[in-house]
Scaffold this active site. Sequence first.
Site, PDB file in Angstrom:
ATOM      1  N   HIS A  86      -1.318   0.600   3.042  1.00 27.24           N
ATOM      2  CA  HIS A  86      -0.069  -0.028   2.643  1.00 27.24           C
ATOM      3  C   HIS A  86       0.229   0.136   1.165  1.00 27.24           C
ATOM      4  O   HIS A  86       1.247  -0.345   0.689  1.00 27.24           O
ATOM      5  CB  HIS A  86      -0.037  -1.516   3.036  1.00 27.24           C
ATOM      6  CG  HIS A  86      -1.205  -2.317   2.572  1.00 27.24           C
ATOM      7  ND1 HIS A  86      -2.313  -2.546   3.357  1.00 27.24           N
ATOM      8  CD2 HIS A  86      -1.449  -2.950   1.412  1.00 27.24           C
ATOM      9  CE1 HIS A  86      -3.190  -3.288   2.698  1.00 27.24           C
ATOM     10  NE2 HIS A  86      -2.681  -3.547   1.520  1.00 27.24           N
ATOM     11  N   HIS A 113       3.969  -0.702  -5.733  1.00 28.63           N
ATOM     12  CA  HIS A 113       4.942  -1.126  -4.726  1.00 28.63           C
ATOM     13  C   HIS A 113       6.230  -0.359  -4.990  1.00 28.63           C
ATOM     14  O   HIS A 113       6.654  -0.236  -6.146  1.00 28.63           O
ATOM     15  CB  HIS A 113       5.219  -2.631  -4.822  1.00 28.63           C
ATOM     16  CG  HIS A 113       4.018  -3.481  -4.545  1.00 28.63           C
ATOM     17  ND1 HIS A 113       3.574  -3.750  -3.269  1.00 28.63           N
ATOM     18  CD2 HIS A 113       3.158  -4.116  -5.378  1.00 28.63           C
ATOM     19  CE1 HIS A 113       2.498  -4.509  -3.322  1.00 28.63           C
ATOM     20  NE2 HIS A 113       2.225  -4.752  -4.596  1.00 28.63           N
TER      21      HIS A 113
END
Length: 301
Positions: A86, A113
């Site tokens: 992720h 991110h």
Amino acid sequence: IPAEEAAGDIVWSFPLGTVSPGLWCPPGPHGQQHWHEGHPECGGRAQSPIDIVTARAQPDLSLPPLQPEGYEQPESPRLTLANNGHTAVLALPPSLRLRGLSHPFTAVQLHFHWGRPGRAAGAEHLLDGHRAPAEVPGNASEMGLGAANAPGGLAWLGVLLEVQTHTPLQPTDPIAPGVRPQPSVAIPTFSIRELLPAQLERYYRYNGSLTTPPCSESVLWTQRSSRPFQLEQLQGSLYSTEEAEPEQLLVDNFRAPQELNQRPVLSSFPRGEWVIAIVFGAVCGCVALFLAVHFGVRRIR
């Protein structure tokens, strides 16, 4: 370049992982809205990230500047870059320290991110409702066991990023060799300090949590307050599935903002510094104009 033109440019080529996109996507069976079912603390009242409303931050001028130590020349000759399914995680050697907190913290890792192609919105923390294209949180830990579960046992420094399309050699260029069909790769060491803004005395601080399960509420967050830092785009694609599964591009790997729930957000600088400067400048200008007119009229007489 403007955020709209930089949409989705921060992606890393690293085609292996262990977590499905359902971790982030709301329709997934393990999406964000279901985290609290398996990890109760994800439904707590001190969760991260948050939307920082700058006008409501409480100035605390006793907060010292952050002082990264050893970040310029990490002792390890090589660093490990891993795709955990992720995000891309860069492990940091324990010789790195972060000062400017209640006591020194030992560096652990930093990760990324980002959003998706066509949408430049991938940072986790928001500033006055604005989501920057990307964010790099760096993690440091207290010495000793159990730091992840102790209040304030973890310290995270979040840096908001913008994207540049054409730049000279950048500090992130050593990350580019992470384009390998394996879950982790060793890359040559480089100056981690150059990933951070030059000035680290202006920031926001609050008590929060990890932004992925188990969402432990043991994090002292320090968020940069200035304009998003510039970072060269890294071309490629990061995937979130196992090698035997169909490749799925990893996008939008950020958590939605959480409720503040009356937690104080501190700022290391006075509220409205720029307003004070403008008012002071305007007053000085008026005084100068008055004196010019006054002496001009006297000269005419």
